[in-house]
Design a protein around this motif. Structure first.
Motif, PDB file in Angstrom:
ATOM      1  N   VAL A  42       0.830  -1.202   0.000  1.00 57.19           N
ATOM      2  CA  VAL A  42       0.000   0.000   0.000  1.00 57.19           C
ATOM      3  C   VAL A  42       0.868   1.257   0.000  1.00 57.19           C
ATOM      4  CG1 VAL A  42      -1.727   1.296   1.308  1.00 57.19           C
ATOM      5  CG2 VAL A  42      -1.917  -1.178   1.117  1.00 57.19           C
ATOM      6  N   ALA A  43       1.888   1.299   0.850  1.00 57.69           N
ATOM      7  CA  ALA A  43       2.763   2.475   0.921  1.00 57.69           C
ATOM      8  C   ALA A  43       3.572   2.627  -0.359  1.00 57.69           C
ATOM      9  CB  ALA A  43       3.690   2.375   2.122  1.00 57.69           C
ATOM     10  N   GLY A  44       3.802   1.528  -1.071  1.00 55.51           N
ATOM     11  CA  GLY A  44       4.525   1.595  -2.330  1.00 55.51           C
ATOM     12  C   GLY A  44       3.799   2.414  -3.379  1.00 55.51           C
ATOM     13  N   LEU A  45       2.508   2.645  -3.180  1.00 55.85           N
ATOM     14  CA  LEU A  45       1.741   3.473  -4.110  1.00 55.85           C
ATOM     15  C   LEU A  45       2.091   4.957  -3.975  1.00 55.85           C
ATOM     16  CD1 LEU A  45      -1.724   1.716  -3.685  1.00 55.85           C
ATOM     17  CD2 LEU A  45      -0.112   1.451  -5.586  1.00 55.85           C
ATOM     18  N   ILE A  46       2.694   5.333  -2.856  1.00 54.28           N
ATOM     19  CA  ILE A  46       3.138   6.718  -2.640  1.00 54.28           C
ATOM     20  C   ILE A  46       4.566   6.819  -3.163  1.00 54.28           C
ATOM     21  CG2 ILE A  46       3.579   8.525  -0.941  1.00 54.28           C
ATOM     22  CD1 ILE A  46       1.615   6.969   0.919  1.00 54.28           C
ATOM     23  N   PRO A  47       4.771   7.567  -4.238  1.00 47.22           N
ATOM     24  CA  PRO A  47       6.116   7.628  -4.835  1.00 47.22           C
ATOM     25  C   PRO A  47       7.179   8.079  -3.830  1.00 47.22           C
ATOM     26  CG  PRO A  47       4.498   8.695  -6.242  1.00 47.22           C
ATOM     27  CD  PRO A  47       3.810   8.383  -4.957  1.00 47.22           C
ATOM     28  N   VAL A  48       8.312   7.468  -3.868  1.00 50.69           N
ATOM     29  CA  VAL A  48       9.526   7.739  -3.097  1.00 50.69           C
ATOM     30  C   VAL A  48       9.309   7.588  -1.586  1.00 50.69           C
ATOM     31  CG1 VAL A  48      11.417   9.355  -2.667  1.00 50.69           C
ATOM     32  CG2 VAL A  48      10.352   9.276  -4.923  1.00 50.69           C
ATOM     33  N   LEU A  49       8.444   8.379  -1.000  1.00 49.58           N
ATOM     34  CA  LEU A  49       8.258   8.370   0.451  1.00 49.58           C
ATOM     35  C   LEU A  49       7.805   7.004   0.965  1.00 49.58           C
ATOM     36  CD1 LEU A  49       8.321  10.020   3.059  1.00 49.58           C
ATOM     37  CD2 LEU A  49       5.931  10.590   2.634  1.00 49.58           C
ATOM     38  N   GLY A  50       6.859   6.367   0.285  1.00 52.96           N
ATOM     39  CA  GLY A  50       6.378   5.057   0.716  1.00 52.96           C
ATOM     40  C   GLY A  50       7.469   4.004   0.663  1.00 52.96           C
ATOM     41  N   ASP A  51       8.285   4.048  -0.397  1.00 49.05           N
ATOM     42  CA  ASP A  51       9.370   3.082  -0.534  1.00 49.05           C
ATOM     43  C   ASP A  51      10.452   3.303   0.515  1.00 49.05           C
ATOM     44  OD1 ASP A  51       8.316   1.693  -2.818  1.00 49.05           O
ATOM     45  OD2 ASP A  51       8.810   3.470  -3.993  1.00 49.05           O
ATOM     46  N   GLY A  86      19.603  -8.272   3.994  1.00 48.16           N
ATOM     47  CA  GLY A  86      19.768  -6.926   3.437  1.00 48.16           C
ATOM     48  C   GLY A  86      19.516  -6.896   1.940  1.00 48.16           C
ATOM     49  N   ALA A  87      19.951  -7.951   1.248  1.00 45.46           N
ATOM     50  CA  ALA A  87      19.715  -8.044  -0.199  1.00 45.46           C
ATOM     51  C   ALA A  87      18.220  -8.161  -0.489  1.00 45.46           C
ATOM     52  CB  ALA A  87      20.472  -9.232  -0.782  1.00 45.46           C
ATOM     53  N   ASN A  88      17.488  -8.916   0.332  1.00 44.21           N
ATOM     54  CA  ASN A  88      16.035  -9.007   0.151  1.00 44.21           C
ATOM     55  C   ASN A  88      15.382  -7.641   0.251  1.00 44.21           C
ATOM     56  OD1 ASN A  88      15.943 -11.806  -0.195  1.00 44.21           O
ATOM     57  ND2 ASN A  88      15.624 -12.205   1.982  1.00 44.21           N
ATOM     58  N   VAL A  89      15.775  -6.861   1.251  1.00 42.09           N
ATOM     59  CA  VAL A  89      15.214  -5.520   1.437  1.00 42.09           C
ATOM     60  C   VAL A  89      15.632  -4.607   0.278  1.00 42.09           C
ATOM     61  CG1 VAL A  89      15.214  -3.461   2.920  1.00 42.09           C
ATOM     62  CG2 VAL A  89      15.084  -5.731   3.945  1.00 42.09           C
ATOM     63  N   ALA A  90      16.892  -4.709  -0.154  1.00 35.32           N
ATOM     64  CA  ALA A  90      17.389  -3.862  -1.240  1.00 35.32           C
ATOM     65  C   ALA A  90      16.661  -4.149  -2.550  1.00 35.32           C
ATOM     66  CB  ALA A  90      18.896  -4.055  -1.412  1.00 35.32           C
ATOM     67  N   VAL A  91      16.463  -5.423  -2.860  1.00 37.49           N
ATOM     68  CA  VAL A  91      15.743  -5.783  -4.094  1.00 37.49           C
ATOM     69  C   VAL A  91      14.309  -5.288  -4.024  1.00 37.49           C
ATOM     70  CG1 VAL A  91      14.805  -7.760  -5.385  1.00 37.49           C
ATOM     71  CG2 VAL A  91      17.196  -7.739  -4.702  1.00 37.49           C
ATOM     72  N   ASP A  92      13.656  -5.496  -2.894  1.00 31.87           N
ATOM     73  CA  ASP A  92      12.277  -5.039  -2.718  1.00 31.87           C
ATOM     74  C   ASP A  92      12.184  -3.526  -2.888  1.00 31.87           C
ATOM     75  OD1 ASP A  92       9.559  -5.093  -2.175  1.00 31.87           O
ATOM     76  OD2 ASP A  92       9.814  -5.200  -0.007  1.00 31.87           O
ATOM     77  N   VAL A 100      10.133   1.406  -8.873  1.00 34.92           N
ATOM     78  CA  VAL A 100       9.766   1.607 -10.279  1.00 34.92           C
ATOM     79  C   VAL A 100       8.253   1.768 -10.364  1.00 34.92           C
ATOM     80  CG1 VAL A 100       9.785   0.574 -12.580  1.00 34.92           C
ATOM     81  CG2 VAL A 100      11.721   0.217 -11.029  1.00 34.92           C
ATOM     82  N   PRO A 101       7.781   2.851 -10.987  1.00 32.60           N
ATOM     83  CA  PRO A 101       6.322   3.063 -11.069  1.00 32.60           C
ATOM     84  C   PRO A 101       5.612   1.895 -11.772  1.00 32.60           C
ATOM     85  CG  PRO A 101       7.502   5.033 -11.733  1.00 32.60           C
ATOM     86  CD  PRO A 101       8.528   3.945 -11.573  1.00 32.60           C
ATOM     87  N   VAL A 102       4.451   1.577 -11.338  1.00 32.20           N
ATOM     88  CA  VAL A 102       3.537   0.544 -11.827  1.00 32.20           C
ATOM     89  C   VAL A 102       4.134  -0.864 -11.680  1.00 32.20           C
ATOM     90  CG1 VAL A 102       2.076  -0.265 -13.719  1.00 32.20           C
ATOM     91  CG2 VAL A 102       2.474   2.183 -13.416  1.00 32.20           C
ATOM     92  N   VAL A 103       5.266  -1.144 -12.321  1.00 31.78           N
ATOM     93  CA  VAL A 103       5.903  -2.457 -12.228  1.00 31.78           C
ATOM     94  C   VAL A 103       6.269  -2.751 -10.779  1.00 31.78           C
ATOM     95  CG1 VAL A 103       7.927  -3.815 -12.917  1.00 31.78           C
ATOM     96  CG2 VAL A 103       6.776  -2.346 -14.581  1.00 31.78           C
ATOM     97  N   GLY A 104       6.799  -1.756 -10.083  1.00 31.95           N
ATOM     98  CA  GLY A 104       7.193  -1.931  -8.690  1.00 31.95           C
ATOM     99  C   GLY A 104       6.014  -2.205  -7.782  1.00 31.95           C
ATOM    100  N   ASP A 105       4.873  -1.593  -8.095  1.00 37.51           N
ATOM    101  CA  ASP A 105       3.680  -1.827  -7.276  1.00 37.51           C
ATOM    102  C   ASP A 105       3.206  -3.271  -7.411  1.00 37.51           C
ATOM    103  OD1 ASP A 105       3.744   0.841  -6.494  1.00 37.51           O
ATOM    104  OD2 ASP A 105       2.519   1.466  -8.200  1.00 37.51           O
ATOM    105  N   ALA A 106       3.249  -3.801  -8.627  1.00 30.05           N
ATOM    106  CA  ALA A 106       2.893  -5.206  -8.834  1.00 30.05           C
ATOM    107  C   ALA A 106       3.915  -6.123  -8.161  1.00 30.05           C
ATOM    108  CB  ALA A 106       2.806  -5.507 -10.330  1.00 30.05           C
ATOM    109  N   PHE A 107       5.187  -5.747  -8.251  1.00 27.97           N
ATOM    110  CA  PHE A 107       6.254  -6.536  -7.634  1.00 27.97           C
ATOM    111  C   PHE A 107       6.073  -6.596  -6.119  1.00 27.97           C
ATOM    112  CE2 PHE A 107      10.576  -6.907  -5.842  1.00 27.97           C
ATOM    113  CZ  PHE A 107      10.970  -8.103  -6.442  1.00 27.97           C
ATOM    114  N   ASP A 108       5.679  -5.477  -5.512  1.00 32.77           N
ATOM    115  CA  ASP A 108       5.468  -5.436  -4.060  1.00 32.77           C
ATOM    116  C   ASP A 108       4.370  -6.397  -3.611  1.00 32.77           C
ATOM    117  OD1 ASP A 108       7.449  -3.737  -3.180  1.00 32.77           O
ATOM    118  OD2 ASP A 108       6.234  -1.927  -3.387  1.00 32.77           O
ATOM    119  N   LEU A 109       3.403  -6.650  -4.475  1.00 24.97           N
ATOM    120  CA  LEU A 109       2.343  -7.599  -4.132  1.00 24.97           C
ATOM    121  C   LEU A 109       2.851  -9.036  -4.118  1.00 24.97           C
ATOM    122  CD1 LEU A 109      -0.651  -6.187  -6.180  1.00 24.97           C
ATOM    123  CD2 LEU A 109      -0.434  -6.229  -3.684  1.00 24.97           C
TER     124      LEU A 109
END
Length: 142
Positions: free
Chosen positions: A56-65, A93-99, A105-114
């Motif tokens: 959900v927070a990933g939908l807020i650009p930069v700040l949510g991530d 740490g790598a898991n958090v960094a990849v996430d 990344v807009p749109v693609v990143g939101d799907a990835f977060d799910l």
């Protein structure tokens, strides 16, 4: 006698404040609670899929991530306090960094977060360590 009563009262208070200590059981409770908030806070109606603050927070650009990356880093920090080996800390740490990187990344990143649940993966690493080195913290799921 007064000190003894005060110590008993403090022990009773401490037992009620579960999860606030630095012992492995308290750390496990904090990490499990944070993982649930980040990855499985509620279910999407209709498809019955669990999502959390990370998606959900990933939908807020930069700040949510940034916010969810900091919360994921806290889980890694707690793992360090438990004495996990460096290679496991690097993996976490790598898991958090990849996430964080792909989630930004807009749109693609939101799907990835799910789909990619870095905090769940990190909780699994912590649980495995705790079950081996601190078996008294084990919780039987019902």
């Amino acid at each position: 006698m007064m000190d003894e009563d005060r110590m008993r009262e403090q022990a009773r208070f401490d037992s009620q404040m579960v999860g606030l200590g630095t012992d492995p059981r308290s750390i496990r409770q904090r990490v499990e609670m944070l993982e649930q908030v980040l990855e499985r806070s509620f279910r999407i109606p209709g498809i019955n899929y669990a999502v959390g603050l990370d998606a959900v927070a990933g939908l807020i650009p930069v700040l949510g991530d940034i916010m969810t990356a900091a919360m994921g880093a806290y889980i890694v920090w707690e793992a360090r306090n438990l004495g996990l080996p460096k290679w496991q800390l690097w993996r976490m740490g790598a898991n958090v960094a990849v996430d964080t990187a792909i989630g930004a990344v807009p749109v693609v990143g939101d799907a990835f977060d799910l789909l990619f649940r870095s905090n769940t993966k990190n909780l699994r690493i912590i649980r495995k360590h705790l079950d081996k080195h601190h078996p008294e913290t084990r919780v039987i799921d019902q």
